[in-house]
Design a protein around this motif. Sequence first.
Motif, PDB file in Angstrom:
ATOM      1  N   PRO A 116      19.068 -31.542  -1.705  1.00 20.87           N
ATOM      2  CA  PRO A 116      19.257 -32.818  -1.003  1.00 20.87           C
ATOM      3  C   PRO A 116      19.910 -33.858  -1.894  1.00 20.87           C
ATOM      4  O   PRO A 116      19.650 -33.915  -3.096  1.00 20.87           O
ATOM      5  CB  PRO A 116      17.823 -33.240  -0.643  1.00 20.87           C
ATOM      6  N   PRO A 117      20.763 -34.684  -1.338  1.00 24.13           N
ATOM      7  CA  PRO A 117      21.364 -35.771  -2.118  1.00 24.13           C
ATOM      8  C   PRO A 117      20.348 -36.872  -2.376  1.00 24.13           C
ATOM      9  O   PRO A 117      19.268 -36.907  -1.768  1.00 24.13           O
ATOM     10  CB  PRO A 117      22.500 -36.263  -1.219  1.00 24.13           C
ATOM     11  N   THR A 118      20.683 -37.783  -3.245  1.00 30.10           N
ATOM     12  CA  THR A 118      19.815 -38.922  -3.532  1.00 30.10           C
ATOM     13  C   THR A 118      19.548 -39.717  -2.253  1.00 30.10           C
ATOM     14  O   THR A 118      20.454 -39.990  -1.480  1.00 30.10           O
ATOM     15  CB  THR A 118      20.473 -39.846  -4.571  1.00 30.10           C
ATOM     16  N   GLY A 119      18.281 -40.081  -2.062  1.00 30.66           N
ATOM     17  CA  GLY A 119      17.928 -40.902  -0.917  1.00 30.66           C
ATOM     18  C   GLY A 119      17.237 -40.150   0.201  1.00 30.66           C
ATOM     19  O   GLY A 119      16.811 -40.755   1.179  1.00 30.66           O
ATOM     20  N   TRP A 120      17.086 -38.832   0.058  1.00 33.26           N
ATOM     21  CA  TRP A 120      16.412 -38.035   1.077  1.00 33.26           C
ATOM     22  C   TRP A 120      15.072 -37.565   0.534  1.00 33.26           C
ATOM     23  O   TRP A 120      14.999 -37.012  -0.558  1.00 33.26           O
ATOM     24  CB  TRP A 120      17.258 -36.828   1.486  1.00 33.26           C
ATOM     25  N   THR A 121      14.016 -37.787   1.310  1.00 34.78           N
ATOM     26  CA  THR A 121      12.685 -37.422   0.864  1.00 34.78           C
ATOM     27  C   THR A 121      12.131 -36.267   1.687  1.00 34.78           C
ATOM     28  O   THR A 121      12.564 -36.005   2.816  1.00 34.78           O
ATOM     29  CB  THR A 121      11.703 -38.602   0.996  1.00 34.78           C
ATOM     30  N   GLY A 122      11.141 -35.595   1.093  1.00 36.16           N
ATOM     31  CA  GLY A 122      10.396 -34.565   1.796  1.00 36.16           C
ATOM     32  C   GLY A 122      11.278 -33.514   2.425  1.00 36.16           C
ATOM     33  O   GLY A 122      12.260 -33.036   1.842  1.00 36.16           O
ATOM     34  N   LYS A 123      10.946 -33.140   3.642  1.00 37.51           N
ATOM     35  CA  LYS A 123      11.641 -32.059   4.330  1.00 37.51           C
ATOM     36  C   LYS A 123      12.765 -32.560   5.215  1.00 37.51           C
ATOM     37  O   LYS A 123      13.389 -31.769   5.940  1.00 37.51           O
ATOM     38  CB  LYS A 123      10.635 -31.289   5.183  1.00 37.51           C
ATOM     39  N   LEU A 124      13.075 -33.865   5.172  1.00 34.86           N
ATOM     40  CA  LEU A 124      14.026 -34.426   6.137  1.00 34.86           C
ATOM     41  C   LEU A 124      15.441 -33.903   5.944  1.00 34.86           C
ATOM     42  O   LEU A 124      16.200 -33.807   6.917  1.00 34.86           O
ATOM     43  CB  LEU A 124      14.004 -35.955   6.054  1.00 34.86           C
ATOM     44  N   TRP A 125      15.819 -33.572   4.713  1.00 36.48           N
ATOM     45  CA  TRP A 125      17.144 -33.003   4.497  1.00 36.48           C
ATOM     46  C   TRP A 125      17.253 -31.644   5.185  1.00 36.48           C
ATOM     47  O   TRP A 125      18.275 -31.316   5.816  1.00 36.48           O
ATOM     48  CB  TRP A 125      17.431 -32.878   3.008  1.00 36.48           C
ATOM     49  N   ALA A 126      16.183 -30.849   5.101  1.00 31.20           N
ATOM     50  CA  ALA A 126      16.167 -29.558   5.783  1.00 31.20           C
ATOM     51  C   ALA A 126      16.194 -29.752   7.295  1.00 31.20           C
ATOM     52  O   ALA A 126      16.872 -29.016   8.018  1.00 31.20           O
ATOM     53  CB  ALA A 126      14.927 -28.761   5.364  1.00 31.20           C
ATOM     54  N   VAL A 127      15.456 -30.743   7.796  1.00 28.79           N
ATOM     55  CA  VAL A 127      15.463 -31.034   9.232  1.00 28.79           C
ATOM     56  C   VAL A 127      16.863 -31.429   9.688  1.00 28.79           C
ATOM     57  O   VAL A 127      17.345 -30.997  10.738  1.00 28.79           O
ATOM     58  CB  VAL A 127      14.449 -32.147   9.562  1.00 28.79           C
ATOM     59  N   ARG A 128      17.530 -32.256   8.888  1.00 29.99           N
ATOM     60  CA  ARG A 128      18.890 -32.682   9.240  1.00 29.99           C
ATOM     61  C   ARG A 128      19.825 -31.485   9.358  1.00 29.99           C
ATOM     62  O   ARG A 128      20.642 -31.394  10.278  1.00 29.99           O
ATOM     63  CB  ARG A 128      19.414 -33.657   8.190  1.00 29.99           C
ATOM     64  N   HIS A 129      19.685 -30.554   8.410  1.00 27.13           N
ATOM     65  CA  HIS A 129      20.536 -29.368   8.438  1.00 27.13           C
ATOM     66  C   HIS A 129      20.250 -28.532   9.682  1.00 27.13           C
ATOM     67  O   HIS A 129      21.177 -28.046  10.353  1.00 27.13           O
ATOM     68  CB  HIS A 129      20.306 -28.542   7.173  1.00 27.13           C
ATOM     69  N   ALA A 234      18.267 -42.157   9.834  1.00 33.64           N
ATOM     70  CA  ALA A 234      17.699 -43.503   9.767  1.00 33.64           C
ATOM     71  C   ALA A 234      16.355 -43.533   9.051  1.00 33.64           C
ATOM     72  O   ALA A 234      15.911 -44.599   8.622  1.00 33.64           O
ATOM     73  CB  ALA A 234      17.547 -44.077  11.176  1.00 33.64           C
ATOM     74  N   ILE A 235      15.714 -42.372   8.905  1.00 31.72           N
ATOM     75  CA  ILE A 235      14.391 -42.354   8.266  1.00 31.72           C
ATOM     76  C   ILE A 235      14.403 -41.492   7.002  1.00 31.72           C
ATOM     77  O   ILE A 235      13.362 -41.009   6.574  1.00 31.72           O
ATOM     78  CB  ILE A 235      13.319 -41.843   9.252  1.00 31.72           C
ATOM     79  N   ARG A 236      15.567 -41.309   6.416  1.00 32.26           N
ATOM     80  CA  ARG A 236      15.689 -40.373   5.298  1.00 32.26           C
ATOM     81  C   ARG A 236      14.842 -40.758   4.088  1.00 32.26           C
ATOM     82  O   ARG A 236      14.529 -39.925   3.247  1.00 32.26           O
ATOM     83  CB  ARG A 236      17.158 -40.252   4.878  1.00 32.26           C
ATOM     84  N   VAL A 243       5.512 -40.282  11.467  1.00 26.88           N
ATOM     85  CA  VAL A 243       5.271 -41.637  11.964  1.00 26.88           C
ATOM     86  C   VAL A 243       6.574 -42.423  12.011  1.00 26.88           C
ATOM     87  O   VAL A 243       6.838 -43.157  12.970  1.00 26.88           O
ATOM     88  CB  VAL A 243       4.231 -42.363  11.081  1.00 26.88           C
ATOM     89  N   ALA A 244       7.415 -42.262  10.980  1.00 23.72           N
ATOM     90  CA  ALA A 244       8.697 -42.967  10.956  1.00 23.72           C
ATOM     91  C   ALA A 244       9.580 -42.532  12.125  1.00 23.72           C
ATOM     92  O   ALA A 244      10.266 -43.357  12.732  1.00 23.72           O
ATOM     93  CB  ALA A 244       9.401 -42.704   9.626  1.00 23.72           C
ATOM     94  N   LEU A 245       9.564 -41.245  12.442  1.00 21.95           N
ATOM     95  CA  LEU A 245      10.357 -40.753  13.580  1.00 21.95           C
ATOM     96  C   LEU A 245       9.888 -41.412  14.875  1.00 21.95           C
ATOM     97  O   LEU A 245      10.713 -41.887  15.672  1.00 21.95           O
ATOM     98  CB  LEU A 245      10.222 -39.232  13.661  1.00 21.95           C
ATOM     99  N   ALA A 246       8.594 -41.445  15.087  1.00 25.20           N
ATOM    100  CA  ALA A 246       8.066 -42.034  16.315  1.00 25.20           C
ATOM    101  C   ALA A 246       8.409 -43.512  16.412  1.00 25.20           C
ATOM    102  O   ALA A 246       8.766 -44.011  17.481  1.00 25.20           O
ATOM    103  CB  ALA A 246       6.550 -41.834  16.367  1.00 25.20           C
ATOM    104  N   ARG A 247       8.307 -44.230  15.298  1.00 27.43           N
ATOM    105  CA  ARG A 247       8.643 -45.654  15.303  1.00 27.43           C
ATOM    106  C   ARG A 247      10.113 -45.873  15.618  1.00 27.43           C
ATOM    107  O   ARG A 247      10.474 -46.803  16.356  1.00 27.43           O
ATOM    108  CB  ARG A 247       8.296 -46.273  13.948  1.00 27.43           C
ATOM    109  N   ALA A 248      10.972 -45.031  15.054  1.00 30.74           N
ATOM    110  CA  ALA A 248      12.403 -45.183  15.305  1.00 30.74           C
ATOM    111  C   ALA A 248      12.740 -44.943  16.771  1.00 30.74           C
ATOM    112  O   ALA A 248      13.519 -45.689  17.375  1.00 30.74           O
ATOM    113  CB  ALA A 248      13.193 -44.224  14.414  1.00 30.74           C
TER     114      ALA A 248
END
Length: 397
Positions: A116-129, A234-236, A243-248
């Motif tokens: 993952p590039p800088t700025g992506w946390t946890g599993k979100l980079w994998a989810v994006r892919h 938006a929640i990377r 929780v961030a996904l639901a809020r967005a």
Amino acid sequence: MGQTALVSAIAWTSAVSLAAWVWLLLCQGFFWRTDTRLPPRRDPGAWPPVCVVVPARDEAAVLPASLPSLLAQDYPGRAEVFLVDDGSSDGTGELARALARRHGGLPLTVDSPGEPPTGWTGKLWAVRHGIGLARARAPEYLLLTDADIAHAPDSLRVLVAAARTGGFDVVSQMARLRVDSLWERLVVPAFVYFFAQLYPFRRIGRRGARTAAAAGGCVLLRTEAAERARIPDAIRHAVIDDVALARAVKGGGGHIWLGLAERVDSVRPYPRLRDLWRMVSRSAYAQLRHSPVVLAGTVAGLVLVYLVPPVAAVAGLVGGDTAAAVGGGLAWLVMTGTYVPMLRHYRQPLGLAPLLPVTAFLYLLMTVDSAVQHYRGRGAAWKGRTYARPDAVPDEG
């Protein structure tokens, strides 16, 4: 005189704690009830296409118990599974392909996103892919589910039917976590109980209510809503991504729903206290927005609400302070009563209910430890990968 003042202070503190519990019982969205299950639903005339996205990093130990349940989904429409092997070192990707060959069922694609590039946390980079791979199939819904989650054969069908019937952009279920070991029985039901206290399920599904949350192990997401809310870009930065996904989504006008699952189960074991400690402390301070002031308030609140009742009850009985004993005892009784439904949901002995203050004290220590790890610069971690502190992550636009 000094002893009298101390007794009076204990009595007054127990009264405040009792008042807090009466408020929680009646005014916090009836968080303690466990009857928020999938809403009424009916089968759609035509079943929409769905893509299942599974981020997986070093999940070879749990995949044999979870992936076949996804491949075996009895879904009348078009559906396929995308497993994103996020830099595993234990052969997760190869095992997934072997399981697909052995069990058959829904089509499975296994791919890797790279680091993952800088700025992506946890599993979100994998989810994006995974979402990027799924986009070529033009699905109406995405099912985001963790690699340790086992689904009943009709799970996808009932999720889609509930979303279509209720007009929901997100339908999420809190998977039933494992409760086999002694520590799991003590800590896990309380984990869900505390989550529901923070995010009362009844308020989440109410239009116009500000409360928003999801459970990352099982999230059915309308693709159009994901694009409108720019999920996951938006929640990377988010450590608590569900929780961030639901809020967005809700912030963008979407309609969301969250409840307890009946046949969606986590197969991941947490046999030792250390395992559960790591699970909670990974994100506890992020939940408090990395604020020392909020941390101090949380610690004070946990002490007042969960620790004062038993201490006041015992101190009142020993010291002959009837007011403290009654106030503390009643607060402890209300606390115990609100925990009983969750223990029943997890099919655990009701004798564990009076021990909730002990578990709350453990959570207090885990939260403080989460803050300590944050200020030591260790940041958040997911499956052996550590991420920078959020305040040190540059915004990449």
